[in-house]
Design a protein around this motif. Structure first.
Motif, PDB file in Angstrom:
ATOM      1  N   LYS A  23       0.833  -1.207   0.000  1.00 27.85           N
ATOM      2  CA  LYS A  23       0.000   0.000   0.000  1.00 27.85           C
ATOM      3  C   LYS A  23       0.869   1.258   0.000  1.00 27.85           C
ATOM      4  O   LYS A  23       1.853   1.357   0.729  1.00 27.85           O
ATOM      5  N   LEU A  24       0.461   2.218  -0.818  1.00 27.47           N
ATOM      6  CA  LEU A  24       1.153   3.499  -0.914  1.00 27.47           C
ATOM      7  C   LEU A  24       1.017   4.275   0.395  1.00 27.47           C
ATOM      8  O   LEU A  24      -0.091   4.463   0.893  1.00 27.47           O
ATOM      9  N   ASP A  25       2.148   4.719   0.935  1.00 26.85           N
ATOM     10  CA  ASP A  25       2.146   5.595   2.112  1.00 26.85           C
ATOM     11  C   ASP A  25       2.099   7.061   1.668  1.00 26.85           C
ATOM     12  O   ASP A  25       1.302   7.842   2.159  1.00 26.85           O
ATOM     13  N   SER A  26       3.007   7.409   0.740  1.00 30.69           N
ATOM     14  CA  SER A  26       3.096   8.790   0.273  1.00 30.69           C
ATOM     15  C   SER A  26       3.866   8.827  -1.045  1.00 30.69           C
ATOM     16  O   SER A  26       4.513   7.849  -1.422  1.00 30.69           O
ATOM     17  N   PHE A  27       3.784   9.976  -1.712  1.00 30.13           N
ATOM     18  CA  PHE A  27       4.536  10.178  -2.954  1.00 30.13           C
ATOM     19  C   PHE A  27       4.796  11.661  -3.144  1.00 30.13           C
ATOM     20  O   PHE A  27       4.070  12.509  -2.616  1.00 30.13           O
ATOM     21  N   ILE A  28       5.846  11.954  -3.894  1.00 33.83           N
ATOM     22  CA  ILE A  28       6.162  13.341  -4.238  1.00 33.83           C
ATOM     23  C   ILE A  28       6.953  13.341  -5.542  1.00 33.83           C
ATOM     24  O   ILE A  28       7.792  12.470  -5.766  1.00 33.83           O
ATOM     25  N   GLY A  29       6.654  14.299  -6.412  1.00 32.24           N
ATOM     26  CA  GLY A  29       7.396  14.446  -7.655  1.00 32.24           C
ATOM     27  C   GLY A  29       8.811  14.925  -7.365  1.00 32.24           C
ATOM     28  O   GLY A  29       9.026  15.736  -6.468  1.00 32.24           O
ATOM     29  N   ILE A  30       9.764  14.429  -8.125  1.00 33.41           N
ATOM     30  CA  ILE A  30      11.163  14.842  -7.992  1.00 33.41           C
ATOM     31  C   ILE A  30      11.422  15.890  -9.070  1.00 33.41           C
ATOM     32  O   ILE A  30      11.385  15.589 -10.258  1.00 33.41           O
ATOM     33  N   LYS A  31      11.668  17.109  -8.655  1.00 32.72           N
ATOM     34  CA  LYS A  31      11.787  18.215  -9.597  1.00 32.72           C
ATOM     35  C   LYS A  31      13.133  18.263 -10.310  1.00 32.72           C
ATOM     36  O   LYS A  31      13.233  18.847 -11.379  1.00 32.72           O
ATOM     37  N   GLU A  32      14.167  17.656  -9.742  1.00 33.34           N
ATOM     38  CA  GLU A  32      15.467  17.637 -10.380  1.00 33.34           C
ATOM     39  C   GLU A  32      15.424  16.701 -11.582  1.00 33.34           C
ATOM     40  O   GLU A  32      14.686  15.735 -11.595  1.00 33.34           O
ATOM     41  N   GLY A  33      16.224  16.982 -12.571  1.00 30.52           N
ATOM     42  CA  GLY A  33      16.277  16.149 -13.763  1.00 30.52           C
ATOM     43  C   GLY A  33      15.780  16.921 -14.967  1.00 30.52           C
ATOM     44  O   GLY A  33      15.175  17.982 -14.841  1.00 30.52           O
ATOM     45  N   ILE A  34      16.040  16.366 -16.147  1.00 28.56           N
ATOM     46  CA  ILE A  34      15.678  17.090 -17.361  1.00 28.56           C
ATOM     47  C   ILE A  34      14.944  16.243 -18.389  1.00 28.56           C
ATOM     48  O   ILE A  34      14.310  16.770 -19.282  1.00 28.56           O
ATOM     49  N   GLU A  35      14.998  14.922 -18.295  1.00 28.06           N
ATOM     50  CA  GLU A  35      14.508  14.100 -19.394  1.00 28.06           C
ATOM     51  C   GLU A  35      13.267  13.285 -19.066  1.00 28.06           C
ATOM     52  O   GLU A  35      12.383  13.144 -19.899  1.00 28.06           O
ATOM     53  N   ASN A  36      13.178  12.702 -17.893  1.00 24.42           N
ATOM     54  CA  ASN A  36      12.065  11.830 -17.518  1.00 24.42           C
ATOM     55  C   ASN A  36      11.350  12.393 -16.300  1.00 24.42           C
ATOM     56  O   ASN A  36      11.870  13.244 -15.602  1.00 24.42           O
ATOM     57  N   THR A  37      10.163  11.858 -16.042  1.00 27.89           N
ATOM     58  CA  THR A  37       9.432  12.201 -14.832  1.00 27.89           C
ATOM     59  C   THR A  37       9.765  11.162 -13.772  1.00 27.89           C
ATOM     60  O   THR A  37       9.748   9.961 -14.050  1.00 27.89           O
ATOM     61  N   ASN A  38      10.085  11.621 -12.572  1.00 25.08           N
ATOM     62  CA  ASN A  38      10.394  10.724 -11.455  1.00 25.08           C
ATOM     63  C   ASN A  38       9.563  11.106 -10.238  1.00 25.08           C
ATOM     64  O   ASN A  38       9.370  12.291  -9.956  1.00 25.08           O
ATOM     65  N   TYR A  39       9.114  10.081  -9.540  1.00 25.17           N
ATOM     66  CA  TYR A  39       8.401  10.271  -8.277  1.00 25.17           C
ATOM     67  C   TYR A  39       9.085   9.454  -7.199  1.00 25.17           C
ATOM     68  O   TYR A  39       9.488   8.314  -7.435  1.00 25.17           O
ATOM     69  N   PHE A  40       9.210  10.045  -6.015  1.00 26.84           N
ATOM     70  CA  PHE A  40       9.659   9.315  -4.837  1.00 26.84           C
ATOM     71  C   PHE A  40       8.414   8.710  -4.210  1.00 26.84           C
ATOM     72  O   PHE A  40       7.446   9.416  -3.941  1.00 26.84           O
ATOM     73  N   LEU A  41       8.421   7.384  -4.019  1.00 30.75           N
ATOM     74  CA  LEU A  41       7.289   6.684  -3.420  1.00 30.75           C
ATOM     75  C   LEU A  41       7.704   6.057  -2.096  1.00 30.75           C
ATOM     76  O   LEU A  41       8.804   5.510  -1.983  1.00 30.75           O
ATOM     77  N   SER A  42       6.827   6.107  -1.129  1.00 28.61           N
ATOM     78  CA  SER A  42       6.969   5.333   0.093  1.00 28.61           C
ATOM     79  C   SER A  42       5.832   4.317   0.082  1.00 28.61           C
ATOM     80  O   SER A  42       4.656   4.696   0.025  1.00 28.61           O
ATOM     81  N   VAL A  43       6.197   3.046   0.067  1.00 25.50           N
ATOM     82  CA  VAL A  43       5.228   1.957   0.011  1.00 25.50           C
ATOM     83  C   VAL A  43       5.548   1.002   1.158  1.00 25.50           C
ATOM     84  O   VAL A  43       6.625   0.412   1.191  1.00 25.50           O
ATOM     85  N   GLU A  44       4.599   0.920   2.113  1.00 22.09           N
ATOM     86  CA  GLU A  44       4.813   0.062   3.286  1.00 22.09           C
ATOM     87  C   GLU A  44       6.154   0.374   3.957  1.00 22.09           C
ATOM     88  O   GLU A  44       6.915  -0.519   4.315  1.00 22.09           O
ATOM     89  N   LYS A  45       6.460   1.680   4.029  1.00 18.32           N
ATOM     90  CA  LYS A  45       7.665   2.211   4.667  1.00 18.32           C
ATOM     91  C   LYS A  45       8.961   1.862   3.924  1.00 18.32           C
ATOM     92  O   LYS A  45      10.052   2.038   4.449  1.00 18.32           O
ATOM     93  N   LYS A  46       8.843   1.389   2.687  1.00 19.75           N
ATOM     94  CA  LYS A  46      10.013   1.142   1.842  1.00 19.75           C
ATOM     95  C   LYS A  46      10.056   2.235   0.780  1.00 19.75           C
ATOM     96  O   LYS A  46       9.024   2.725   0.340  1.00 19.75           O
ATOM     97  N   LYS A  47      11.274   2.598   0.362  1.00 16.38           N
ATOM     98  CA  LYS A  47      11.461   3.686  -0.585  1.00 16.38           C
ATOM     99  C   LYS A  47      11.642   3.155  -2.006  1.00 16.38           C
ATOM    100  O   LYS A  47      12.393   2.201  -2.229  1.00 16.38           O
ATOM    101  N   PHE A  48      10.963   3.814  -2.953  1.00 17.65           N
ATOM    102  CA  PHE A  48      11.058   3.471  -4.365  1.00 17.65           C
ATOM    103  C   PHE A  48      11.093   4.744  -5.193  1.00 17.65           C
ATOM    104  O   PHE A  48      10.589   5.778  -4.766  1.00 17.65           O
TER     105      PHE A  48
END
Length: 100
Positions: A23-48
């Motif tokens: 289950k998703l705990d939280s998410f946030i878009g990662i603004k750094e970078g230039i080519e792809n979209t990245n999101y930081f996800l916390s799922v069951e207290k694990k980082k992805f």
């Protein structure tokens, strides 16, 4: 700003439903970078990191990079490890885009 594909909680949960991560705990878009979209996800207290490949990336190149990262991880080289989805693949499709 490098969050080209805007996702809300429902969309992230829809993507996660294709994986056995929990289950998703939280998410946030990662603004750094230039080519792809990245999101930081916390799922069951694990980082992805969710990467959505944008138009500049060729879909046919993705298996090479996925296999390279998987091989490097198996050799104990520290780099991102692609996650296998419920179809036993590392690359998923979502709304016309590829993601890992």
């Amino acid at each position: 700003m490098a969050v080209y594909t805007k996702l809300n909680q429902n969309k992230i949960e829809e993507i996660l439903s294709n994986y056995n991560l929990g289950k998703l705990d939280s998410f946030i878009g990662i603004k750094e970078g230039i080519e792809n979209t990245n999101y930081f996800l916390s799922v069951e207290k694990k980082k992805f990191i969710l990467t959505i490949y944008e138009k500049r990336v060729k879909s046919e190149d993705l298996p090479f990079f996925s296999n390279l990262m998987s091989s490097l991880n198996k050799s104990n080289f520290k780099c991102p490890a692609p996650i296998i989805n419920k179809q036993n693949k590392t690359i998923s499709d979502f709304e016309g885009k590829k993601l890992m």
